[in-house]
Motif scaffolding. Sequence first.
Motif, PDB file in Angstrom:
ATOM      1  N   UNK A   4     -44.347 -36.856  11.458  1.00 15.37           N
ATOM      2  CA  UNK A   4     -43.275 -36.177  10.752  1.00 15.37           C
ATOM      3  C   UNK A   4     -43.781 -34.777  10.402  1.00 15.37           C
ATOM      4  N   UNK A   5     -43.522 -33.802  11.281  1.00 11.28           N
ATOM      5  CA  UNK A   5     -44.016 -32.436  11.105  1.00 11.28           C
ATOM      6  C   UNK A   5     -43.160 -31.674  10.105  1.00 11.28           C
ATOM      7  N   UNK A   6     -43.828 -31.061   9.110  1.00 17.68           N
ATOM      8  CA  UNK A   6     -43.125 -30.286   8.094  1.00 17.68           C
ATOM      9  C   UNK A   6     -43.800 -28.935   7.933  1.00 17.68           C
ATOM     10  N   UNK A   7     -43.049 -27.839   8.111  1.00 16.89           N
ATOM     11  CA  UNK A   7     -43.650 -26.522   7.876  1.00 16.89           C
ATOM     12  C   UNK A   7     -43.901 -26.318   6.387  1.00 16.89           C
ATOM     13  N   UNK A   8     -44.961 -25.586   6.077  1.00 17.57           N
ATOM     14  CA  UNK A   8     -45.304 -25.289   4.689  1.00 17.57           C
ATOM     15  C   UNK A   8     -45.209 -23.785   4.479  1.00 17.57           C
ATOM     16  N   UNK A   9     -44.502 -23.379   3.437  1.00 20.92           N
ATOM     17  CA  UNK A   9     -44.376 -21.963   3.087  1.00 20.92           C
ATOM     18  C   UNK A   9     -45.650 -21.551   2.347  1.00 20.92           C
ATOM     19  N   UNK A  10     -46.599 -20.948   3.068  1.00 21.17           N
ATOM     20  CA  UNK A  10     -47.886 -20.590   2.458  1.00 21.17           C
ATOM     21  C   UNK A  10     -47.737 -19.541   1.357  1.00 21.17           C
ATOM     22  N   UNK A  11     -46.647 -18.811   1.337  1.00 20.13           N
ATOM     23  CA  UNK A  11     -46.426 -17.817   0.289  1.00 20.13           C
ATOM     24  C   UNK A  11     -46.266 -18.469  -1.081  1.00 20.13           C
ATOM     25  N   UNK A  12     -45.940 -19.770  -1.094  1.00 19.25           N
ATOM     26  CA  UNK A  12     -45.746 -20.484  -2.356  1.00 19.25           C
ATOM     27  C   UNK A  12     -46.997 -21.225  -2.805  1.00 19.25           C
ATOM     28  N   UNK A  13     -48.048 -21.194  -2.003  1.00 18.54           N
ATOM     29  CA  UNK A  13     -49.239 -21.979  -2.308  1.00 18.54           C
ATOM     30  C   UNK A  13     -50.188 -21.327  -3.301  1.00 18.54           C
ATOM     31  N   UNK A  14     -50.157 -20.041  -3.412  1.00 19.54           N
ATOM     32  CA  UNK A  14     -51.123 -19.370  -4.274  1.00 19.54           C
ATOM     33  C   UNK A  14     -52.341 -18.944  -3.475  1.00 19.54           C
ATOM     34  N   UNK A  15     -53.475 -18.891  -4.141  1.00 21.74           N
ATOM     35  CA  UNK A  15     -54.716 -18.423  -3.515  1.00 21.74           C
ATOM     36  C   UNK A  15     -55.340 -19.536  -2.665  1.00 21.74           C
ATOM     37  N   UNK A  16     -55.741 -19.178  -1.433  1.00 19.67           N
ATOM     38  CA  UNK A  16     -56.358 -20.131  -0.512  1.00 19.67           C
ATOM     39  C   UNK A  16     -57.763 -19.626  -0.184  1.00 19.67           C
ATOM     40  N   UNK A  17     -58.753 -20.507  -0.348  1.00 21.40           N
ATOM     41  CA  UNK A  17     -60.147 -20.153  -0.087  1.00 21.40           C
ATOM     42  C   UNK A  17     -60.807 -21.199   0.814  1.00 21.40           C
ATOM     43  N   UNK A  18     -61.842 -20.778   1.516  1.00 23.04           N
ATOM     44  CA  UNK A  18     -62.614 -21.688   2.363  1.00 23.04           C
ATOM     45  C   UNK A  18     -63.554 -22.499   1.481  1.00 23.04           C
ATOM     46  N   UNK A  19     -63.480 -23.814   1.594  1.00 22.53           N
ATOM     47  CA  UNK A  19     -64.411 -24.702   0.898  1.00 22.53           C
ATOM     48  C   UNK A  19     -65.570 -25.070   1.820  1.00 22.53           C
ATOM     49  N   UNK A  20     -65.246 -25.467   3.053  1.00 21.88           N
ATOM     50  CA  UNK A  20     -66.255 -25.810   4.051  1.00 21.88           C
ATOM     51  C   UNK A  20     -65.914 -25.038   5.323  1.00 21.88           C
ATOM     52  N   UNK A  21     -66.887 -24.307   5.846  1.00 21.96           N
ATOM     53  CA  UNK A  21     -66.693 -23.483   7.044  1.00 21.96           C
ATOM     54  C   UNK A  21     -66.223 -24.336   8.226  1.00 21.96           C
ATOM     55  N   UNK A  22     -65.589 -23.707   9.225  1.00 17.01           N
ATOM     56  CA  UNK A  22     -65.073 -24.454  10.381  1.00 17.01           C
ATOM     57  C   UNK A  22     -66.157 -25.266  11.090  1.00 17.01           C
ATOM     58  N   UNK A  23     -65.757 -26.486  11.486  1.00 17.42           N
ATOM     59  CA  UNK A  23     -66.613 -27.384  12.252  1.00 17.42           C
ATOM     60  C   UNK A  23     -65.787 -27.953  13.400  1.00 17.42           C
ATOM     61  N   UNK A  24     -66.432 -28.351  14.497  1.00 17.17           N
ATOM     62  CA  UNK A  24     -65.673 -28.977  15.579  1.00 17.17           C
ATOM     63  C   UNK A  24     -65.012 -30.271  15.087  1.00 17.17           C
ATOM     64  N   UNK A  25     -63.772 -30.489  15.467  1.00 19.33           N
ATOM     65  CA  UNK A  25     -63.088 -31.750  15.175  1.00 19.33           C
ATOM     66  C   UNK A  25     -63.476 -32.718  16.284  1.00 19.33           C
ATOM     67  N   UNK A  26     -64.035 -33.850  15.909  1.00 18.30           N
ATOM     68  CA  UNK A  26     -64.561 -34.772  16.915  1.00 18.30           C
ATOM     69  C   UNK A  26     -63.914 -36.142  16.851  1.00 18.30           C
ATOM     70  N   UNK A  27     -64.022 -36.863  17.964  1.00 21.94           N
ATOM     71  CA  UNK A  27     -63.581 -38.254  18.029  1.00 21.94           C
ATOM     72  C   UNK A  27     -64.636 -39.125  17.360  1.00 21.94           C
ATOM     73  N   UNK A  28     -64.340 -40.406  17.192  1.00 22.77           N
ATOM     74  CA  UNK A  28     -65.321 -41.321  16.627  1.00 22.77           C
ATOM     75  C   UNK A  28     -66.545 -41.447  17.530  1.00 22.77           C
TER      76      UNK A  28
END
Length: 129
Positions: A4-28
């Motif tokens: 169930x895909x839902x777009x999110x209006x990021x303008x309403x989210x407030x401040x967004x910061x990186x908590x953990x730097x990008x990592x490869x998304x992997x399978x099990x």
Amino acid sequence: MPLDNKPIDVNRLGRIRVEIAPEPRTTQEGEQCRDRDGNPLWITSLSVRQPEGRRVDTIDVTTSGPPQGLTEGGEVKVTNLWANDWAFDGRSGTTYRADAITPVQGSGSGSAPAAPAAAPCGKSAGGDA
């Protein structure tokens, strides 16, 4: 299982910061997941501070290709963020997908959403695959 895909209006989210730097998304099995075009998928943990109050949420956001120039704690702009609700084997959750995550170079963020690409990859143990 349909998402169930839902777009999110990021303008309403407030401040967004990186908590953990990008990592490869992997399978099990440890292989890097890819989108329908064969591009490698990356996952970045972001904190979202609501404009009112002191509430902060952390979400894991998947992108095609590694986001560039992100530093932990740095403020970012998220382009075309989508929430995808899922249920599988008695578990359920929400995953997040974006076209891009970029460092903030000034003020303003967000843009009109576009349909996300499918990510043929299994769920992680935490459900945020």
